[in-house]
Scaffold this motif. Structure first.
Motif, PDB file in Angstrom:
ATOM      1  N   TRP A 541       0.579 -23.645  -4.829  1.00 50.98           N
ATOM      2  CA  TRP A 541       0.795 -22.287  -4.351  1.00 50.98           C
ATOM      3  C   TRP A 541       1.451 -22.312  -2.972  1.00 50.98           C
ATOM      4  CZ3 TRP A 541      -0.545 -17.904  -7.214  1.00 50.98           C
ATOM      5  CH2 TRP A 541      -1.306 -18.136  -8.364  1.00 50.98           C
ATOM      6  N   LYS A 542       2.306 -21.316  -2.737  1.00 48.29           N
ATOM      7  CA  LYS A 542       2.879 -21.066  -1.423  1.00 48.29           C
ATOM      8  C   LYS A 542       2.431 -19.688  -0.957  1.00 48.29           C
ATOM      9  CE  LYS A 542       7.005 -23.927  -2.140  1.00 48.29           C
ATOM     10  NZ  LYS A 542       8.495 -23.998  -2.059  1.00 48.29           N
ATOM     11  N   SER A 543       2.299 -19.512   0.349  1.00 46.60           N
ATOM     12  CA  SER A 543       1.840 -18.242   0.913  1.00 46.60           C
ATOM     13  C   SER A 543       2.925 -17.636   1.790  1.00 46.60           C
ATOM     14  CB  SER A 543       0.567 -18.453   1.746  1.00 46.60           C
ATOM     15  OG  SER A 543      -0.498 -18.904   0.931  1.00 46.60           O
ATOM     16  N   TYR A 544       3.010 -16.303   1.735  1.00 47.23           N
ATOM     17  CA  TYR A 544       4.019 -15.586   2.515  1.00 47.23           C
ATOM     18  C   TYR A 544       3.395 -14.330   3.107  1.00 47.23           C
ATOM     19  CZ  TYR A 544       7.970 -12.476   3.434  1.00 47.23           C
ATOM     20  OH  TYR A 544       8.855 -11.599   4.021  1.00 47.23           O
ATOM     21  N   ASN A 545       3.544 -14.125   4.422  1.00 44.17           N
ATOM     22  CA  ASN A 545       3.086 -12.908   5.085  1.00 44.17           C
ATOM     23  C   ASN A 545       4.145 -11.823   4.913  1.00 44.17           C
ATOM     24  OD1 ASN A 545       0.726 -14.152   5.970  1.00 44.17           O
ATOM     25  ND2 ASN A 545       1.636 -14.792   7.916  1.00 44.17           N
ATOM     26  N   PHE A 546       3.841 -10.838   4.079  1.00 46.86           N
ATOM     27  CA  PHE A 546       4.848  -9.840   3.720  1.00 46.86           C
ATOM     28  C   PHE A 546       4.889  -8.647   4.686  1.00 46.86           C
ATOM     29  CE2 PHE A 546       0.985  -9.090   1.217  1.00 46.86           C
ATOM     30  CZ  PHE A 546       0.655  -7.800   1.609  1.00 46.86           C
ATOM     31  N   THR A 547       3.943  -8.571   5.620  1.00 46.50           N
ATOM     32  CA  THR A 547       3.958  -7.488   6.598  1.00 46.50           C
ATOM     33  C   THR A 547       3.341  -7.983   7.896  1.00 46.50           C
ATOM     34  OG1 THR A 547       3.292  -5.198   7.037  1.00 46.50           O
ATOM     35  CG2 THR A 547       1.728  -6.583   5.852  1.00 46.50           C
ATOM     36  N   GLU A 548       3.772  -7.408   8.993  1.00 47.72           N
ATOM     37  CA  GLU A 548       3.200  -7.765  10.287  1.00 47.72           C
ATOM     38  C   GLU A 548       1.927  -6.988  10.567  1.00 47.72           C
ATOM     39  OE1 GLU A 548       6.128  -7.209  13.270  1.00 47.72           O
ATOM     40  OE2 GLU A 548       7.426  -8.841  12.561  1.00 47.72           O
ATOM     41  N   GLN A 549       1.839  -5.772  10.027  1.00 45.65           N
ATOM     42  CA  GLN A 549       0.680  -4.923  10.254  1.00 45.65           C
ATOM     43  C   GLN A 549      -0.128  -4.825   8.963  1.00 45.65           C
ATOM     44  OE1 GLN A 549       1.628  -0.995  11.624  1.00 45.65           O
ATOM     45  NE2 GLN A 549      -0.529  -0.350  11.795  1.00 45.65           N
ATOM     46  N   PRO A 550      -1.289  -5.470   8.875  1.00 45.34           N
ATOM     47  CA  PRO A 550      -2.077  -5.442   7.635  1.00 45.34           C
ATOM     48  C   PRO A 550      -2.444  -4.016   7.232  1.00 45.34           C
ATOM     49  CG  PRO A 550      -2.949  -7.057   9.173  1.00 45.34           C
ATOM     50  CD  PRO A 550      -1.960  -6.223   9.944  1.00 45.34           C
ATOM     51  N   PHE A 551      -2.726  -3.829   5.943  1.00 46.70           N
ATOM     52  CA  PHE A 551      -3.196  -2.529   5.458  1.00 46.70           C
ATOM     53  C   PHE A 551      -4.263  -2.747   4.394  1.00 46.70           C
ATOM     54  CE2 PHE A 551       0.835  -3.489   3.233  1.00 46.70           C
ATOM     55  CZ  PHE A 551       0.402  -3.549   1.910  1.00 46.70           C
ATOM     56  N   TYR A 552      -4.999  -1.680   4.112  1.00 49.05           N
ATOM     57  CA  TYR A 552      -6.050  -1.745   3.104  1.00 49.05           C
ATOM     58  C   TYR A 552      -5.421  -1.784   1.715  1.00 49.05           C
ATOM     59  CZ  TYR A 552      -9.462  -0.789   6.724  1.00 49.05           C
ATOM     60  OH  TYR A 552     -10.250  -0.876   7.844  1.00 49.05           O
ATOM     61  N   PHE A 553      -5.801  -2.798   0.963  1.00 46.53           N
ATOM     62  CA  PHE A 553      -5.200  -3.054  -0.345  1.00 46.53           C
ATOM     63  C   PHE A 553      -5.619  -1.989  -1.355  1.00 46.53           C
ATOM     64  CE2 PHE A 553      -5.382  -4.876  -4.586  1.00 46.53           C
ATOM     65  CZ  PHE A 553      -4.147  -5.484  -4.714  1.00 46.53           C
ATOM     66  N   ALA A 554      -4.643  -1.490  -2.124  1.00 45.10           N
ATOM     67  CA  ALA A 554      -4.937  -0.551  -3.213  1.00 45.10           C
ATOM     68  C   ALA A 554      -4.501  -1.091  -4.566  1.00 45.10           C
ATOM     69  CB  ALA A 554      -4.252   0.789  -2.959  1.00 45.10           C
ATOM     70  N   GLY A 555      -3.455  -1.906  -4.612  1.00 48.74           N
ATOM     71  CA  GLY A 555      -3.046  -2.407  -5.908  1.00 48.74           C
ATOM     72  C   GLY A 555      -1.856  -3.340  -5.837  1.00 48.74           C
ATOM     73  N   LEU A 556      -1.728  -4.126  -6.896  1.00 46.04           N
ATOM     74  CA  LEU A 556      -0.605  -5.040  -7.085  1.00 46.04           C
ATOM     75  C   LEU A 556       0.118  -4.589  -8.343  1.00 46.04           C
ATOM     76  CD1 LEU A 556       0.647  -7.763  -6.020  1.00 46.04           C
ATOM     77  CD2 LEU A 556      -0.802  -8.913  -7.714  1.00 46.04           C
ATOM     78  N   ALA A 557       1.380  -4.198  -8.214  1.00 44.84           N
ATOM     79  CA  ALA A 557       2.083  -3.580  -9.341  1.00 44.84           C
ATOM     80  C   ALA A 557       3.385  -4.303  -9.609  1.00 44.84           C
ATOM     81  CB  ALA A 557       2.371  -2.105  -9.052  1.00 44.84           C
ATOM     82  N   SER A 558       3.678  -4.493 -10.879  1.00 50.70           N
ATOM     83  CA  SER A 558       4.959  -5.050 -11.296  1.00 50.70           C
ATOM     84  C   SER A 558       5.421  -4.324 -12.537  1.00 50.70           C
ATOM     85  CB  SER A 558       4.847  -6.552 -11.579  1.00 50.70           C
ATOM     86  OG  SER A 558       3.928  -6.804 -12.619  1.00 50.70           O
ATOM     87  N   GLU A 559       6.676  -4.451 -12.849  1.00 50.17           N
ATOM     88  CA  GLU A 559       7.233  -3.753 -14.003  1.00 50.17           C
ATOM     89  C   GLU A 559       6.572  -4.233 -15.286  1.00 50.17           C
ATOM     90  OE1 GLU A 559      11.643  -2.794 -15.877  1.00 50.17           O
ATOM     91  OE2 GLU A 559      11.293  -4.612 -14.732  1.00 50.17           O
ATOM     92  N   PRO A 560       6.303  -3.346 -16.234  1.00 46.41           N
ATOM     93  CA  PRO A 560       5.693  -3.751 -17.503  1.00 46.41           C
ATOM     94  C   PRO A 560       6.551  -4.773 -18.236  1.00 46.41           C
ATOM     95  CG  PRO A 560       5.654  -1.366 -17.263  1.00 46.41           C
ATOM     96  CD  PRO A 560       6.503  -1.888 -16.149  1.00 46.41           C
ATOM     97  N   GLY A 561       5.879  -5.681 -18.950  1.00 43.57           N
ATOM     98  CA  GLY A 561       6.586  -6.607 -19.805  1.00 43.57           C
ATOM     99  C   GLY A 561       6.843  -7.974 -19.228  1.00 43.57           C
TER     100      GLY A 561
END
Length: 826
Positions: A541-561
């Protein structure tokens, strides 16, 4: 196909169980087979600081250590991801409830609806909803609220996505408004919307036809059933007093209704089951005294309650209700329930609850007629929340996973590789060492029971395009442990072998047909800023910080299929004024994994290769399957045009490919099906219609979906005649006389049955042209059954005939349609 998922308070809401039965513990339930889409389609969220925390997240980690590969990002990879990560903020001043919906397949369109979270208490609202639209997979959004006249869209079922690029938005209109409800329809993925005034008020979401999005069905608050044939432009009332409905095959529409056109909750058990096959022009009454019904695969099923004090019994039909049969199952008392777990055109999985608050029951699998049911698993877990851990592993044919409650009170995971024929515990992961004091060491998977109790954030995930891949939360030891913090485990061969891959609970999803896994860790503090990804099925696994300011997680979404390579992380940041600022961060991994896979990146893989020895290796349900799939070490993208490729070859038949038919069993010292000695003297109940047929069988039936050829053939010692009852749709008394001629045709076989009925007596003439080795259901070219055997009914537990409940295997993956009966949903 349209996938829809709901995330509430930072977690995914599973598609609900279909319940079939009485009040409380006696209701019958059905688990949706689309549990694997947990992180896809549609999600809902409200801002709460503990949205992504599970009960186990705050506990110390007692999990057994395992090694997993961590690889740092190179500076180039970091820069590429930075350039292709897009963050969008949504002003939260118009509502605290956000709905995200993917529209269409490959369109890249996402709709985001922000609404006020509160009950309707007046004719109008001070505010209005906000509707946002993205056409580039969530990289940018535009406010399109003006396209729906800034109308307030209801929170409960305001957004509904159908086949193709169709969308329906339902406005929140006061019930006192006699002009009816309001919907907005779109056929171009939300680019334009049409305003429509309904002649009624909806009580539940509008239901699309499976194949034709122009055919819509709506149920009003007063129990009226309405039908539109032009995507909501015009509506016509179909029937009054309707409680529930569902589409069947073709344009068959089934519904349960009151005898007096007014539905009352107390009337359950005294309903009519009706069908229209011409879009509401004519109706056929299939049965009376209905308590509940549903449709799954090609089976129509319903429970019948002849009087309020009698137990419920199950009936099934595979020809759209033309004929139906009582299932060979124990009846359910007022303290029990049925749960239809899964099914397709070949067979069904059904749970029958044990009496009392035991939280377990017995799982059965059916034959291809939905008549004979064979015991598959005892002590199957069904917890106090009415949730089952039963899961279809869609990445490999015939694999199912569930949990059982053993006699010592411990929960243990079991898996079947032959569709319920046999079950076994999961192997210990290859990179996990068990504690010394542990007598039995196996992997145990957290299911819906654990998700409901907030021990894990999501369920096991698999996809048909990611062959053999399964990712799930679990613990290692003697049994499933809530004290031990769950970790993430991955299998690359459909559940035969596992390895630990991520410590602690995560949200995860599958991209690029299995070529890419992404995960976001569940943090104790609830805020996230890091995403993990793997290109080798979770080995590294590799890790990537996608934002500088953290936020409260609500969901992980990707296109169906699973075709896309972009993923969106959703959440919110509280503002100084107390209102949430909703945030969507979309990461495009296609910019990082740029090389298209070629032939050298794939390998041939024999599915179920640990099943059997020699020529039988890989044989499951009479077939070997060799797949072409991506090598783990290949870092490339399958792409949107990727299609699963496989080669199939039949196996020689063995005794394992056959079941013992009704009235037969496999003796402990023999592999042959033998007639039960006392069966000929048993008295069978007569069916309500008063009709009887003769069933000829040599005692064997092929396992549903089994495709073996040649090899073992059952020996025909003597044919057996068993008297059965055939039930027809008319609920009234039979005619005084009738005649019927039925033909059974099969290769090298022919049987003609001539039934002549006169009053209460029956004369049965049987002409056998050639030997019949097994009773088979025969269909015309349009797959309409010529004849349906119905179930042999047992007079009582002590004197009835007992079928062979221990032999047999089962079949393929599931294609199921959800029931629409609201009162059955739990």
């Amino acid at each position: 196909m349209i996938w829809r998922v709901v995330l509430l308070c930072g977690g995914c809401l599973l598609l609900l169980l279909l319940l079939l039965g009485a009040e409380g513990r006696s209701r019958e339930e059905r688990t949706s087979t689309f549990q694997q889409a947990e992180s896809r389609g549609q999600m809902r969220a409200r801002p709460r600081r503990d949205t992504s925390s599970s009960s186990s997240a705050s506990k110390p980690a007692h999990g057994l250590p395992f090694t997993s590969c961590r690889v740092p990002l190179t500076p180039v990879e970091h820069r590429v991801l930075d350039d292709n990560t897009h963050e969008t903020g949504f002003n939260g001043d118009d509502g605290s409830h956000v709905v995200l919906t993917w529209v269409g397949d490959g369109t890249g369109v996402i709709l985001v609806l922000s609404t006020i979270n509160g009950p309707l208490d007046s004719y109008s609202h001070a505010g209005s909803s906000r509707l946002y639209r993205s056409t580039d997979y969530g990289k940018s959004f535009h406010d399109i609220s003006h396209r729906i006249n800034n109308t307030f869209i209801r929170e409960e079922f305001g957004v509904s996505v159908g086949p193709g690029s169709s969308v329906i938005l339902t406005a929140d209109v006061p019930v006192l408004d006699n002009s009816g409800g309001i919907i907005f329809t779109s056929t171009d993925a939300g680019a334009t919307f049409k305003f429509i005034q309904l002649p009624f008020h909806l009580v539940q979401p509008i239901t699309y036809h499976f194949l034709n999005p122009d055919y819509l069905v709506g149920l009003s608050i007063d129990g009226s059933l309405w039908l539109s044939l032009d995507f909501g432009g015009e509506w016509a009332k179909v029937h009054d007093g309707v409680l529930s409905f569902t589409w069947g095959a073709g344009i068959n529409l089934f519904f349960s209704c009151s005898r007096v056109d007014a539905v009352d909750a107390d009337e359950r058990g005294d309903l009519l089951l009706k069908r229209t096959n011409d879009l509401g022009k004519t109706f056929t009454t299939i049965h009376e005294d209905i308590y509940s019904f549903g449709y799954i695969g090609t089976f129509l099923f319903f429970s019948v309650m002849s009087d309020p004090r009698s137990p419920r019994v199950m009936y099934f039909s595979s020809d759209q209700g033309e004929t139906f049969s009582r299932a060979l199952l124990p009846s359910a008392s007022t303290e029990q329930f049925y749960s239809l777990l899964d099914g397709d055109e070949d067979m069904l999985f059904l749970h029958v609850d044990n009496p009392g608050e035991t939280y377990f029951g017995t799982m059965y699998t059916s034959d291809d007629r939905g008549i004979l049911f064979f015991k598959s698993l005892e002590r199957h877990l069904f917890d106090g929340h009415r949730k089952s851990d039963f899961t279809n592993i869609t990445s490999l044919r015939g694999v199912y996973l569930t949990n059982r409650l053993d006699e010592d009170g411990r929960i243990r995971s079991v898996i079947s590789f032959n569709r319920g024929g046999t079950w076994q515990q999961l192997k210990k992961p290859e990179n996990v060492d068990c504690e010394e004091q542990t007598k039995n060491c196996n992997l145990h998977i957290h299911g819906e029971h654990s998700r409901k109790n907030r021990i894990v954030p999501m369920l096991a995930l698999s996809e048909p395009t990611a062959i053999g891949l399964v990712i799930a939360h679990g613990t290692v030891g003697d049994s499933l442990s809530s004290a031990q913090r769950p970790d993430v485990f991955v299998s690359s061969d459909g559940g035969y072998n596992w390895r630990g891959t991520l410590r602690g609970p995560h949200h995860y999803t599958i991209l690029d047909s299995g070529g890419l896994l992404v995960a976001v860790e569940v943090r104790r503090e609830g805020q996230v800023k890091t995403i993990k990804f793997s290109t080798d099925e979770g080995q590294c696994w590799k890790s990537y910080n996608f934002t500088e300011q953290p936020f409260y997680f609500a969901g992980l979404a990707s296109e169906p299929g699973t075709k896309a390579m972009s993923v969106s992380v959703w959440g919110f940041r509280p503002e100084a004024d107390g209102q949430p600022m909703w945030v969507a961060v979309t990461i495009d991994f296609q910019s990082l994994i740029t090389r298209q896979c070629n032939d050298q990146d794939y390998e041939e893989w024999l599915a179920h290769s640990t099943q059997g020895v020699g020529d039988r290796n890989g044989c499951v349900l009479g077939v070997k399957e060799i797949y072409r799939r991506l090598k783990k070490q290949s870092v490339c993208r399958n792409g949107r045009n990727f299609v699963v490729s496989k080669k199939k070859s039949p196996c020689l038949c063995t005794r394992e490919d056959y079941l013992c038919d009704y009235g037969f069993y496999r003796h402990v010292n023999s592999s042959e099906c033998v007639r039960q000695p006392s069966a000929a003297n048993k008295t069978l109940e007569m069916c309500l219609s008063g009709e009887e047929d003769e069933l000829l069988t040599s005692g064997y039936r092929k396992v549903p979906s089994d495709k073996c050829e040649g090899g073992y053939s059952p020996q025909v010692a003597a044919q057996t005649v068993i008297r059965t009852c055939g039930i027809k749709p008319s609920p009234g008394p039979p005619a005084s006389s009738s005649a019927q001629v039925t033909h059974f045709d099969a290769p090298g076989e022919r049987l003609v049955l001539i039934l002549v009925c006169a009053g209460a007596g029956f004369i049965v003439l049987i002409a056998i042209v050639s030997a019949v080795f097994a009773v088979r259901r025969v269909v015309y070219r349009n797959r309409t059954p010529v004849y349906r055997f119905s179930n042999l009914q047992i007079q009582d537990d002590n004197n009835g005939i007992t079928p062979d409940l221990e032999s047999g295997t089962s079949s393929n993956s599931t294609v199921c349609q959800p029931d629409s009966d609201d009162d059955l949903l739990g």
